[in-house]
Design an enzyme around this catalytic site. Structure first.
Site, PDB file in Angstrom:
ATOM      1  CE  LYS A  14      91.149 -29.675  -3.817  1.00  0.00           C
ATOM      2  NZ  LYS A  14      90.624 -30.723  -4.714  1.00  0.00           N
ATOM      3  NE  ARG A  57      92.133 -33.370   1.175  1.00  0.00           N
ATOM      4  CZ  ARG A  57      92.325 -33.754  -0.068  1.00  0.00           C
ATOM      5  NH1 ARG A  57      91.600 -34.685  -0.594  1.00  0.00           N
ATOM      6  NH2 ARG A  57      93.279 -33.217  -0.780  1.00  0.00           N
ATOM      7  NE  ARG A  84      95.948 -35.199 -11.248  1.00  0.00           N
ATOM      8  CZ  ARG A  84      95.491 -34.864 -10.042  1.00  0.00           C
ATOM      9  NH1 ARG A  84      95.482 -33.596  -9.675  1.00  0.00           N
ATOM     10  NH2 ARG A  84      95.040 -35.787  -9.232  1.00  0.00           N
ATOM     11  NE  ARG A 115      97.776 -37.312  -7.622  1.00  0.00           N
ATOM     12  CZ  ARG A 115      97.168 -36.318  -6.964  1.00  0.00           C
ATOM     13  NH1 ARG A 115      97.528 -35.064  -7.182  1.00  0.00           N
ATOM     14  NH2 ARG A 115      96.209 -36.557  -6.103  1.00  0.00           N
ATOM     15  NE  ARG A 122      91.911 -38.709  -5.275  1.00  0.00           N
ATOM     16  CZ  ARG A 122      92.447 -38.273  -6.420  1.00  0.00           C
ATOM     17  NH1 ARG A 122      92.628 -39.120  -7.421  1.00  0.00           N
ATOM     18  NH2 ARG A 122      92.783 -37.020  -6.567  1.00  0.00           N
TER      19      ARG A 122
HETATM   20  P1  AP5 Z   1      94.023 -30.156 -10.462  1.00  0.00           P
HETATM   21  O1  AP5 Z   1      94.236 -28.686 -10.435  1.00  0.00           O
HETATM   22  O2  AP5 Z   1      95.212 -31.035 -10.257  1.00  0.00           O
HETATM   23  O3  AP5 Z   1      92.824 -30.543  -9.460  1.00  0.00           O
HETATM   24  P2  AP5 Z   1      92.812 -30.664  -7.887  1.00  0.00           P
HETATM   25  O4  AP5 Z   1      91.495 -30.146  -7.431  1.00  0.00           O
HETATM   26  O5  AP5 Z   1      94.031 -30.028  -7.301  1.00  0.00           O
HETATM   27  O6  AP5 Z   1      92.820 -32.237  -7.773  1.00  0.00           O
HETATM   28  P3  AP5 Z   1      93.656 -33.253  -6.876  1.00  0.00           P
HETATM   29  O7  AP5 Z   1      93.325 -34.614  -7.403  1.00  0.00           O
HETATM   30  O8  AP5 Z   1      95.107 -32.892  -6.807  1.00  0.00           O
HETATM   31  O9  AP5 Z   1      92.998 -33.022  -5.520  1.00  0.00           O
HETATM   32  P4  AP5 Z   1      92.918 -33.998  -4.384  1.00  0.00           P
HETATM   33  O10 AP5 Z   1      92.367 -33.067  -3.389  1.00  0.00           O
HETATM   34  O11 AP5 Z   1      92.180 -35.241  -4.550  1.00  0.00           O
HETATM   35  O12 AP5 Z   1      94.412 -34.540  -4.229  1.00  0.00           O
HETATM   36  P5  AP5 Z   1      95.568 -34.079  -3.263  1.00  0.00           P
HETATM   37  O13 AP5 Z   1      96.822 -34.141  -4.031  1.00  0.00           O
HETATM   38  O14 AP5 Z   1      95.197 -32.852  -2.525  1.00  0.00           O
HETATM   39  O15 AP5 Z   1      93.334 -30.520 -11.852  1.00  0.00           O
HETATM   40  C1  AP5 Z   1      93.082 -31.864 -12.218  1.00  0.00           C
HETATM   41  C2  AP5 Z   1      93.300 -32.039 -13.739  1.00  0.00           C
HETATM   42  O16 AP5 Z   1      92.371 -31.226 -14.446  1.00  0.00           O
HETATM   43  C3  AP5 Z   1      94.700 -31.607 -14.218  1.00  0.00           C
HETATM   44  O17 AP5 Z   1      95.073 -32.456 -15.265  1.00  0.00           O
HETATM   45  C4  AP5 Z   1      94.483 -30.171 -14.760  1.00  0.00           C
HETATM   46  O18 AP5 Z   1      95.394 -29.856 -15.800  1.00  0.00           O
HETATM   47  C5  AP5 Z   1      93.046 -30.251 -15.264  1.00  0.00           C
HETATM   48  N1  AP5 Z   1      92.312 -29.007 -15.090  1.00  0.00           N
HETATM   49  C6  AP5 Z   1      92.332 -28.195 -14.006  1.00  0.00           C
HETATM   50  N2  AP5 Z   1      91.479 -27.149 -14.180  1.00  0.00           N
HETATM   51  C7  AP5 Z   1      90.911 -27.338 -15.401  1.00  0.00           C
HETATM   52  C8  AP5 Z   1      89.936 -26.607 -16.168  1.00  0.00           C
HETATM   53  N3  AP5 Z   1      89.370 -25.484 -15.715  1.00  0.00           N
HETATM   54  N4  AP5 Z   1      89.569 -27.110 -17.370  1.00  0.00           N
HETATM   55  C9  AP5 Z   1      90.120 -28.242 -17.847  1.00  0.00           C
HETATM   56  N5  AP5 Z   1      91.050 -28.975 -17.185  1.00  0.00           N
HETATM   57  C10 AP5 Z   1      91.438 -28.512 -15.982  1.00  0.00           C
HETATM   58  O19 AP5 Z   1      95.529 -35.260  -2.180  1.00  0.00           O
HETATM   59  C11 AP5 Z   1      95.945 -36.565  -2.515  1.00  0.00           C
HETATM   60  C12 AP5 Z   1      95.687 -37.470  -1.335  1.00  0.00           C
HETATM   61  O20 AP5 Z   1      96.454 -37.031  -0.182  1.00  0.00           O
HETATM   62  C13 AP5 Z   1      94.240 -37.535  -0.818  1.00  0.00           C
HETATM   63  O21 AP5 Z   1      93.429 -38.421  -1.571  1.00  0.00           O
HETATM   64  C14 AP5 Z   1      94.466 -38.029   0.617  1.00  0.00           C
HETATM   65  O22 AP5 Z   1      94.770 -39.421   0.651  1.00  0.00           O
HETATM   66  C15 AP5 Z   1      95.720 -37.277   1.016  1.00  0.00           C
HETATM   67  N6  AP5 Z   1      95.375 -35.991   1.630  1.00  0.00           N
HETATM   68  C16 AP5 Z   1      95.555 -34.757   1.100  1.00  0.00           C
HETATM   69  N7  AP5 Z   1      95.102 -33.811   1.932  1.00  0.00           N
HETATM   70  C17 AP5 Z   1      94.630 -34.469   3.023  1.00  0.00           C
HETATM   71  C18 AP5 Z   1      94.005 -34.025   4.227  1.00  0.00           C
HETATM   72  N8  AP5 Z   1      93.781 -32.708   4.480  1.00  0.00           N
HETATM   73  N9  AP5 Z   1      93.639 -34.964   5.128  1.00  0.00           N
HETATM   74  C19 AP5 Z   1      93.891 -36.287   4.922  1.00  0.00           C
HETATM   75  N10 AP5 Z   1      94.438 -36.759   3.778  1.00  0.00           N
HETATM   76  C20 AP5 Z   1      94.809 -35.845   2.843  1.00  0.00           C
END
Ligand code: AP5
Length: 210
Positions: free
Chosen positions: A13, A88, A122, A155, A166
């Site tokens: 994402k 979420r 990552r 991370r 997660r």
């Molecule tokens: P990446 O693009 O970083 O993936 P992502 O879907 O953004 O993954 P995240 O882990 O950041 O999402 P998340 O939703 O768990 O975490 P967030 O920070 O939002 O890609 C991942 C890896 O793959 C990278 O290394 C990239 O280079 C690689 N990659 C990408 N696309 C690729 C492809 N096509 N092919 C190959 N490699 C590829 O949230 C963190 C925490 O915050 C949550 O766990 C929660 O505790 C809290 N939080 C966030 N939002 C909320 C909410 N709305 N409500 C409550 N808590 C929340």
């Protein structure tokens, strides 16, 4: 254009959103990034959020909705946004509907095995937050960010135990949003497997951009 990016952790994402900013001409608003900046303040709220994120759980709905509402009130978000990682929960989706009407919800579909492979490899820039991957999206110089030269780190929530937690939380609390937005006719699902370029092409197709 007001877009929501929905999908499990590691679905790509953030990667698509970072490139989507130039295509859609709207800001990328990531709740994960907002929480990481709250953690950096080392306030009582930051400490609380840090513990929750490192355990792979969700921050409480009230805090999350309040921070997103504040962010969407800023000038740059008036023309639209890519909301990455919010909502979420059904509670968050209903709250969002009370202060902003989204145009489309992009659901990133990906199997758990690919999630694990992506998150375990990552690396994130400590200075500017750019994402890399040790195999799929290597930095030009190991350990250093291509964009700003900042140090790359792993991370805390990208440890295998936290990733599995997660995924469990995603299935329990976020998956119901697929039916919620499908029912409203807003959901488009894209296959999030394959290269970043391939996923970007699918994303552009959903928006009618070549
Ligand atoms: P990446 O693009 O970083 O993936 P992502 O879907 O953004 O993954 P995240 O882990 O950041 O999402 P998340 O939703 O768990 O975490 P967030 O920070 O939002 O890609 C991942 C890896 O793959 C990278 O290394 C990239 O280079 C690689 N990659 C990408 N696309 C690729 C492809 N096509 N092919 C190959 N490699 C590829 O949230 C963190 C925490 O915050 C949550 O766990 C929660 O505790 C809290 N939080 C966030 N939002 C909320 C909410 N709305 N409500 C409550 N808590 C929340």
């Amino acid at each position: 254009m007001k877009l929501i990016f929905l999908g499990p952790p590691g679905a790509g994402k953030g990667t698509v959103a970072a490139q989507g900013v130039a295509i859609c001409q709207v800001p990328h608003i990531s709740t994960g990034a907002i929480f990481r900046s709250v953690i950096a303040t080392m306030s009582p709220l930051g400490d609380k959020v840090k513990t929750i994120i490192e355990a792979g759980k969700l921050v409480d709905d009230e805090t999350t909705v309040r921070l997103v509402k504040e962010r969407l009130a800023q000038a740059d978000a008036q023309k639209g946004y890519i909301l990455d990682g919010f909502p979420r929960t059904i509670f968050q989706a209903e709250a969002l509907a009370g202060f902003s009407a989204v145009d489309r919800v992009i659901n990133f579909d990906i199997p758990d095995a690919t999630v694990l492979e992506r998150l375990l490899g990552r690396r994130v820039c400590r200075k500017c937050g750019t994402n890399f991957h040790i195999s799929f999206n290597k930095p030009k110089q190991a350990g250093s960010c291509d964009a700003c030269g900042g140090e790359l780190f792993i991370r805390e929530d990208d440890q295998e135990g936290a990733i599995r937690k997660r995924l469990e939380v995603y299935r329990l609390q976020t998956l119901p949003l697929i039916a919620y937005y499908q029912h409203q006719g807003l959901l488009v699902t894209i296959d999030a497997q394959g290269s970043v370029d391939a996923v970007m092409d699918r994303f552009k197709q959903t928006l009618g951009i070549q």
